[in-house]
Design a protein around this motif. Structure first.
Motif, mmCIF file in Angstrom:
data_model
loop_
_atom_site.group_PDB
_atom_site.id
_atom_site.type_symbol
_atom_site.label_atom_id
_atom_site.label_comp_id
_atom_site.label_asym_id
_atom_site.label_seq_id
_atom_site.Cartn_x
_atom_site.Cartn_y
_atom_site.Cartn_z
ATOM 1 N N GLU A 1 -3.353 -4.297 -7.613
ATOM 2 C CA GLU A 1 -2.475 -3.211 -8.223
ATOM 3 C C GLU A 1 -3.033 -3.282 -9.408
ATOM 4 O OE1 GLU A 1 2.090 -4.344 -9.668
ATOM 5 O OE2 GLU A 1 1.622 -3.322 -7.201
ATOM 6 N N MET A 2 -3.336 -4.048 -10.530
ATOM 7 C CA MET A 2 -3.766 -4.728 -11.793
ATOM 8 C C MET A 2 -4.616 -3.850 -11.962
ATOM 9 S SD MET A 2 -2.995 -8.105 -13.241
ATOM 10 C CE MET A 2 -4.031 -9.334 -11.839
ATOM 11 N N ALA A 3 -6.267 -4.156 -10.780
ATOM 12 C CA ALA A 3 -7.421 -2.785 -10.857
ATOM 13 C C ALA A 3 -7.491 -2.019 -10.561
ATOM 14 C CB ALA A 3 -8.333 -4.166 -9.432
ATOM 15 N N VAL B 1 0.873 -0.923 -0.171
ATOM 16 C CA VAL B 1 0.070 -0.290 0.052
ATOM 17 C C VAL B 1 1.111 1.051 0.089
ATOM 18 C CG1 VAL B 1 -1.725 0.677 1.245
ATOM 19 C CG2 VAL B 1 -2.025 -1.854 1.200
ATOM 20 N N ALA B 2 2.011 1.076 0.628
ATOM 21 C CA ALA B 2 3.136 1.953 1.171
ATOM 22 C C ALA B 2 3.415 2.390 -0.126
ATOM 23 C CB ALA B 2 3.847 2.210 1.980
ATOM 24 N N ALA B 3 3.851 1.006 -1.041
ATOM 25 C CA ALA B 3 4.639 1.344 -1.906
ATOM 26 C C ALA B 3 3.733 2.365 -3.818
ATOM 27 C CB ALA B 3 5.357 0.515 -2.502
ATOM 28 N N TRP B 4 2.342 2.313 -3.265
ATOM 29 C CA TRP B 4 1.028 2.115 -4.144
ATOM 30 C C TRP B 4 1.608 4.017 -4.420
ATOM 31 C CZ3 TRP B 4 -1.981 -1.397 -2.695
ATOM 32 C CH2 TRP B 4 -2.129 -3.294 -4.105
ATOM 33 N N GLY B 5 1.527 4.054 -2.561
ATOM 34 C CA GLY B 5 1.757 5.590 -3.058
ATOM 35 C C GLY B 5 0.259 5.975 -1.670
ATOM 36 N N ILE C 1 -7.494 3.964 1.669
ATOM 37 C CA ILE C 1 -8.049 4.432 1.468
ATOM 38 C C ILE C 1 -8.039 5.289 -0.597
ATOM 39 C CG2 ILE C 1 -8.500 7.407 1.602
ATOM 40 C CD1 ILE C 1 -10.052 5.481 3.843
ATOM 41 N N VAL C 2 -9.478 5.547 -0.846
ATOM 42 C CA VAL C 2 -8.169 5.657 -2.482
ATOM 43 C C VAL C 2 -8.436 7.084 -2.762
ATOM 44 C CG1 VAL C 2 -9.399 3.895 -3.465
ATOM 45 C CG2 VAL C 2 -11.093 5.953 -3.019
ATOM 46 N N PRO C 3 -7.818 8.256 -3.576
ATOM 47 C CA PRO C 3 -8.021 9.429 -3.432
ATOM 48 C C PRO C 3 -9.638 9.782 -4.103
ATOM 49 C CG PRO C 3 -5.662 8.726 -5.036
ATOM 50 C CD PRO C 3 -6.514 6.822 -4.619
ATOM 51 N N ASN D 1 -8.043 1.341 -13.642
ATOM 52 C CA ASN D 1 -9.462 2.353 -12.736
ATOM 53 C C ASN D 1 -8.383 3.671 -13.063
ATOM 54 O OD1 ASN D 1 -11.661 1.814 -11.983
ATOM 55 N ND2 ASN D 1 -10.417 0.107 -11.743
ATOM 56 N N GLY D 2 -7.031 3.476 -13.655
ATOM 57 C CA GLY D 2 -6.820 4.796 -13.667
ATOM 58 C C GLY D 2 -5.600 5.706 -12.393
ATOM 59 N N PHE D 3 -5.852 4.284 -11.373
ATOM 60 C CA PHE D 3 -4.308 5.423 -10.253
ATOM 61 C C PHE D 3 -2.750 5.415 -10.817
ATOM 62 C CE2 PHE D 3 -8.082 3.265 -8.173
ATOM 63 C CZ PHE D 3 -8.533 4.069 -7.081
ATOM 64 N N ASP D 4 -2.393 6.659 -10.419
ATOM 65 C CA ASP D 4 -1.047 7.096 -10.729
ATOM 66 C C ASP D 4 0.285 5.802 -10.185
ATOM 67 O OD1 ASP D 4 1.284 7.860 -12.150
ATOM 68 O OD2 ASP D 4 1.088 10.127 -10.540
#
Length: 388
Positions: A360-362, A283-287, A305-307, A366-369
């Motif tokens: 991660e693929m999902a 989760v931390a690596a995804w920011g 939590i998502v943006p 869905n356009g996560f950076d």
């Protein structure tokens, strides 16, 4: 879709093949002379999971929600005051149940992402000089937010205030997964369910009560029937149940307890910590951020939590429809704002890496950076470094 659906929700959890096989039995007479050979050892071994020598364990053909009601209606009287901190959907539901059952419920709202505030609890109990509060309802692991509270700290706060209230603990998503010590922590009522760390289908409420709580059943005037502890006590002493039990679940529980005790509870707790920590590294690596504040992170579920410009429900839908994995949804105040990754029960490093890859693929779809492979890589490095 080819392949199995993978459950990465905080319950129900994946049922091991050994447990499924144990549950595949012909029906038998639950009043036979040999039935106590099944039930009595189950009740004794459940005490090992709750870590109690002085308490008594119980099995109801019900759910963890019924366990809440069992504790309230067997040990208290109508109109008694109970205190609860609300910091997630399940602590909220327990409070709502207590209100509907006619108790005087004192609710303290806390930030969703934090747990029971020990300093506030101690101060409130010291204020209650007349001891009007008869029970503390403590949610050990708030599944909705991925938060674990300090139950040993709750007992210290109660002792510091010299308060005689009963302490009931919702351990549905913690017991058999996260360190739990009923006797050491002075828990009076421990409530769990079959579909989480016990790795069984839903339908079993597993509980343990202290001698203090059992003594309180003698003076409780709350109406009850199916959920009456006294009926269980009267029949369990001879190895039987007051009504028809769920036999497949009992046989499954026998095998699940064997697996847990063979692994060793301390090893079970350590495994869940590693599974959770690898997930947190991803989760931390995804920011992204967890709902849980530092110090409250759960080892059975991580709420992510998502943006603000994203909808967590789209991530969950993509993960299910495209990659055949099930993630937990954000509940109530967190609907659309969070998704939950369960890491509880019959799981290991490789199964968690599958969950992290699917998430991660999902996220990418869905356009996560985020960078492809970042979360998986972070988890791999952690699991490799900590593997024995």
């Amino acid at each position: 879709m080819a392949g199995r659906n993978h459950l990465y929700i905080p319950g129900p959890t994946n049922v091991p093949n050994e447990v499924l096989n144990a549950m595949h039995i012909a029906m038998e007479d639950h009043r036979s002379p040999i039935f106590p050979q099944l039930l009595t050892p189950l009740l004794q071994d459940l005490k090992k999971i709750f870590r109690t020598e002085t308490g008594q364990a119980f099995i109801f053909p019900a759910t963890g929600t019924a366990g809440w009601e069992i504790a309230l209606t067997n040990c208290l009287n109508p109109g008694d005051k109970v205190l609860i901190y609300r910091f997630g959907q399940f602590s909220h539901l327990w409070a709502e149940m207590a209100k509907r059952l006619g108790f005087d419920v004192e609710i303290h709202q806390e930030t969703w992402g934090k747990g029971i505030p020990l300093d506030k609890l101690e101060a409130r109990l010291k204020e209650d000089s007349k001891h009007e509060i008869k029970a503390i309802l403590a949610t050990h692991n708030e599944t909705a937010t991925g938060v674990t509270s300090d139950i040993a700290g709750v007992r210290k706060a109660m002792d510091a205030a010299k308060h005689p209230a009963l302490m009931f603990v919702d351990g549905v998503s913690s017991i058999a997964s996260i360190d739990f010590r009923m006797d050491e922590w002075g828990v009076d009522g421990a409530i769990s369910g079959s579909q989480k760390g016990f790795m069984l289908p839903a339908g079993g409420a597993f509980l343990a009560f202290s001698q203090k709580a059992l003594k309180a059943t003698e003076t409780s005037t709350y109406p009850r029937c199916f959920l009456d502890l006294r009926d269980q006590m009267n029949t369990n002493k001879d190895g039987y149940t007051p009504y028809t039990p769920n036999l497949p679940l009992l046989y499954g529980l026998r095998k699940a307890l064997d697996l847990l005790l063979e692994e060793g509870l301390d090893n079970v707790y350590a495994r869940h910590y590693r599974l959770a920590e690898g997930t947190r590294k991803a989760v931390a690596a995804w920011g992204l951020k967890q709902c849980a504040h530092p110090g409250f992170e759960s080892n059975t579920v991580t709420a992510v939590i998502v943006p603000e410009d994203k909808d967590a429900r789209h991530v969950i839908s993509t993960a299910f429809s495209k990659y055949n994995i099930s993630l937990g949804a954000g509940l109530s105040e967190l609907a659309g704002k969070a998704f939950r990754i369960g890491h509880v029960g019959d799981m290991n490093d490789v199964s968690m890496l599958g969950a992290i890859a699917g998430v991660e693929m999902a996220l990418l779809d869905n356009g996560f950076d985020i960078k492809a492979g970042s979360g998986v890589a972070a988890a791999i490095e952690y699991y490799r470094a900590t593997a024995k």
